[in-house]
Motif scaffolding. Structure first.
Motif, PDB file in Angstrom:
ATOM      1  N   MET A   1     -12.382 -28.930  -4.546  1.00  0.00           N
ATOM      2  CA  MET A   1     -11.221 -28.043  -4.738  1.00  0.00           C
ATOM      3  C   MET A   1     -10.675 -27.642  -3.371  1.00  0.00           C
ATOM      4  SD  MET A   1     -11.025 -24.424  -6.835  1.00  0.00           S
ATOM      5  CE  MET A   1     -10.637 -25.137  -8.411  1.00  0.00           C
ATOM      6  N   THR A   2      -9.372 -27.827  -3.183  1.00  0.00           N
ATOM      7  CA  THR A   2      -8.773 -27.553  -1.884  1.00  0.00           C
ATOM      8  C   THR A   2      -8.282 -26.121  -1.754  1.00  0.00           C
ATOM      9  OG1 THR A   2      -6.604 -28.302  -2.679  1.00  0.00           O
ATOM     10  CG2 THR A   2      -8.035 -29.948  -1.664  1.00  0.00           C
ATOM     11  N   ASN A   3      -8.242 -25.396  -2.839  1.00  0.00           N
ATOM     12  CA  ASN A   3      -7.713 -24.041  -2.817  1.00  0.00           C
ATOM     13  C   ASN A   3      -8.600 -23.127  -1.983  1.00  0.00           C
ATOM     14  OD1 ASN A   3      -5.753 -22.128  -3.912  1.00  0.00           O
ATOM     15  ND2 ASN A   3      -7.555 -21.196  -4.831  1.00  0.00           N
ATOM     16  N   THR A   4      -7.980 -22.168  -1.308  1.00  0.00           N
ATOM     17  CA  THR A   4      -8.753 -21.238  -0.497  1.00  0.00           C
ATOM     18  C   THR A   4      -9.588 -20.319  -1.371  1.00  0.00           C
ATOM     19  OG1 THR A   4      -6.853 -19.743  -0.452  1.00  0.00           O
ATOM     20  CG2 THR A   4      -7.084 -21.290   1.376  1.00  0.00           C
ATOM     21  N   THR A   5     -10.532 -19.652  -0.739  1.00  0.00           N
ATOM     22  CA  THR A   5     -11.432 -18.768  -1.460  1.00  0.00           C
ATOM     23  C   THR A   5     -11.172 -17.316  -1.091  1.00  0.00           C
ATOM     24  OG1 THR A   5     -13.124 -18.929   0.248  1.00  0.00           O
ATOM     25  CG2 THR A   5     -13.225 -20.530  -1.553  1.00  0.00           C
ATOM     26  N   HIS A   6     -11.697 -16.430  -1.921  1.00  0.00           N
ATOM     27  CA  HIS A   6     -11.678 -14.990  -1.655  1.00  0.00           C
ATOM     28  C   HIS A   6     -13.116 -14.510  -1.644  1.00  0.00           C
ATOM     29  CE1 HIS A   6     -10.305 -10.773  -1.915  1.00  0.00           C
ATOM     30  NE2 HIS A   6     -11.350 -10.618  -2.699  1.00  0.00           N
ATOM     31  N   LEU A   7     -13.438 -13.611  -0.736  1.00  0.00           N
ATOM     32  CA  LEU A   7     -14.793 -13.062  -0.663  1.00  0.00           C
ATOM     33  C   LEU A   7     -14.831 -11.811  -1.537  1.00  0.00           C
ATOM     34  CD1 LEU A   7     -17.342 -13.995   0.773  1.00  0.00           C
ATOM     35  CD2 LEU A   7     -16.862 -12.351   2.579  1.00  0.00           C
ATOM     36  N   LEU A   8     -15.217 -11.977  -2.770  1.00  0.00           N
ATOM     37  CA  LEU A   8     -15.211 -10.896  -3.750  1.00  0.00           C
ATOM     38  C   LEU A   8     -16.261  -9.848  -3.399  1.00  0.00           C
ATOM     39  CD1 LEU A   8     -14.013 -10.003  -6.547  1.00  0.00           C
ATOM     40  CD2 LEU A   8     -15.962 -11.181  -7.586  1.00  0.00           C
ATOM     41  N   GLY A   9     -15.809  -8.607  -3.239  1.00  0.00           N
ATOM     42  CA  GLY A   9     -16.732  -7.538  -2.887  1.00  0.00           C
ATOM     43  C   GLY A   9     -17.354  -7.697  -1.521  1.00  0.00           C
ATOM     44  N   ASN A  15     -13.486 -19.368  -5.625  1.00  0.00           N
ATOM     45  CA  ASN A  15     -12.245 -20.115  -5.552  1.00  0.00           C
ATOM     46  C   ASN A  15     -11.150 -19.317  -6.245  1.00  0.00           C
ATOM     47  OD1 ASN A  15     -13.418 -22.359  -4.233  1.00  0.00           O
ATOM     48  ND2 ASN A  15     -14.188 -23.097  -6.194  1.00  0.00           N
ATOM     49  N   ARG A  16      -9.990 -19.240  -5.620  1.00  0.00           N
ATOM     50  CA  ARG A  16      -8.938 -18.366  -6.118  1.00  0.00           C
ATOM     51  C   ARG A  16      -8.314 -18.864  -7.419  1.00  0.00           C
ATOM     52  NH1 ARG A  16      -4.713 -18.039  -2.164  1.00  0.00           N
ATOM     53  NH2 ARG A  16      -3.851 -16.407  -3.502  1.00  0.00           N
ATOM     54  N   LEU A  17      -8.554 -20.109  -7.781  1.00  0.00           N
ATOM     55  CA  LEU A  17      -8.125 -20.620  -9.079  1.00  0.00           C
ATOM     56  C   LEU A  17      -9.358 -20.690  -9.974  1.00  0.00           C
ATOM     57  CD1 LEU A  17      -5.855 -21.664 -10.833  1.00  0.00           C
ATOM     58  CD2 LEU A  17      -6.175 -23.934  -9.824  1.00  0.00           C
ATOM     59  N   ALA A 202      -9.715  -7.787  -4.573  1.00  0.00           N
ATOM     60  CA  ALA A 202      -9.126  -8.906  -5.301  1.00  0.00           C
ATOM     61  C   ALA A 202      -8.179  -8.382  -6.376  1.00  0.00           C
ATOM     62  CB  ALA A 202     -10.215  -9.757  -5.941  1.00  0.00           C
ATOM     63  N   TYR A 203      -7.149  -9.157  -6.656  1.00  0.00           N
ATOM     64  CA  TYR A 203      -6.176  -8.807  -7.696  1.00  0.00           C
ATOM     65  C   TYR A 203      -6.073  -9.991  -8.655  1.00  0.00           C
ATOM     66  CZ  TYR A 203      -1.830  -7.287  -9.905  1.00  0.00           C
ATOM     67  OH  TYR A 203      -0.878  -6.908 -10.824  1.00  0.00           O
ATOM     68  N   ALA A 204      -6.562  -9.799  -9.875  1.00  0.00           N
ATOM     69  CA  ALA A 204      -6.595 -10.874 -10.874  1.00  0.00           C
ATOM     70  C   ALA A 204      -5.657 -10.510 -12.022  1.00  0.00           C
ATOM     71  CB  ALA A 204      -8.021 -11.063 -11.392  1.00  0.00           C
TER      72      ALA A 204
END
Length: 280
Positions: A1-9, A15-17, A202-204
């Motif tokens: 997956m090429t999408n960037t990541t978010h460091l949750l907490g 992966n952001r998707l 994060a905003y989901a």
């Protein structure tokens, strides 16, 4: 997956998707119940395609079919990098629709039920979902959020989130314990998104296939999609992810075909000109 990541907490890379489990049971709250065997295949394929963030809830169920059961069947034993998020608060009425709202004393049981159904000893992320089926505002969430904060201290929850909240409710929660994620409807919520981005939260958004774009002007999305050789759904998801590095998209489906389409949005690259056109 090429999408960037978010460091949750601050400690869980996702992966952001990701994938939302609501539509595994029904396409809508009033639609027919789907075959759980298909849901299991969708979940297995989602993880194969790079999803490591699954968003679910104990009230995603009807007629003996449960999203949590499907997740456990498909994905347990869980990979170390797989993050399971759930929501507590809504209570299903006699018709199966989550029209009620739990009080503080009921939240521990809801969390423990999710743990049991999912086959986990600790939940990665638990949102307090407030307001029933209506929009956010005007009620205190402190007592209920404090219960979840205590369960976090006990080790049953790793990170906390809030869902369907306004700015005052988010501030109320953050005064009690760290908030790792907000899950709100995206329409007219840009101030909340900006606050989350600034705070590393994060905003989901709900219903992410809308992409935050005006549904009355789908022509703009279609024009960009045609130019890029993508589908309108892929462009909508790509536009959503382009709004902010804080955004976690969690499109849901009960269809393998739609899953493949959604996940291919990861490869859609929108130029500044594309984004300007989409925003009108």
């Amino acid at each position: 997956m090429t999408n960037t990541t978010h460091l949750l907490g601050g400690d869980l890379p996702v992966n952001r998707l990701g994938f939302g489990a609501m539509r595994l049971v029904r396409g809508t709250f009033h639609g027919p119940t789907r075959d759980p065997a298909t849901g299991v295949k969708v979940l297995e394929r989602a993880v194969e395609l790079g999803v490591n963030h699954i968003d679910t809830a104990g009230f995603y169920g009807r007629d003996g079919v449960s999203a949590n059961d499907m997740i456990r069947t498909a994905l347990s034993p869980y990979r170390d990098d797989l993050v399971i998020a759930t929501k507590v608060g809504p209570l299903r009425g006699p018709d199966g629709i989550p029209s009620g709202q739990a009080v503080a004393a009921q939240l521990r049981d809801l969390v423990e039920t999710d743990l049991q159904e999912l086959g986990l000893e600790r939940l990665d992320l638990v949102y307090l979902r407030v307001g029933g089926m209506t929009g956010p505002g005007n009620e205190s969430i402190a007592e209920r959020f404090a219960v979840l904060a205590a369960l976090r201290e006990e080790g049953l929850i790793r990170h906390l989130g809030v869902s369907n909240v306004d700015a005052a409710q988010l501030a109320e929660a953050r005064a009690i314990a760290p908030v790792a994620a907000v899950q709100n409807t995206y329409a007219d919520d840009m101030a909340m998104l900006a606050e989350c981005e600034a705070a590393g939260i994060a905003y989901a958004p709900f219903f992410p296939l809308g992409g935050g774009l005006d549904p009355r002007d789908l022509g703009r999305i279609a024009r960009v999609a045609e130019r890029l050789g993508a589908t309108t759904m892929q462009v909508a998801l790509a536009a959503l992810l382009a709004e902010s590095p804080a955004v976690l998209a969690i499109p849901g489906t009960g269809s393998l075909e739609h899953l493949e389409e959604n996940m291919a949005a990861d490869a859609v690259v929108l130029s500044e000109e594309d984004l300007a056109e989409l925003r009108g």
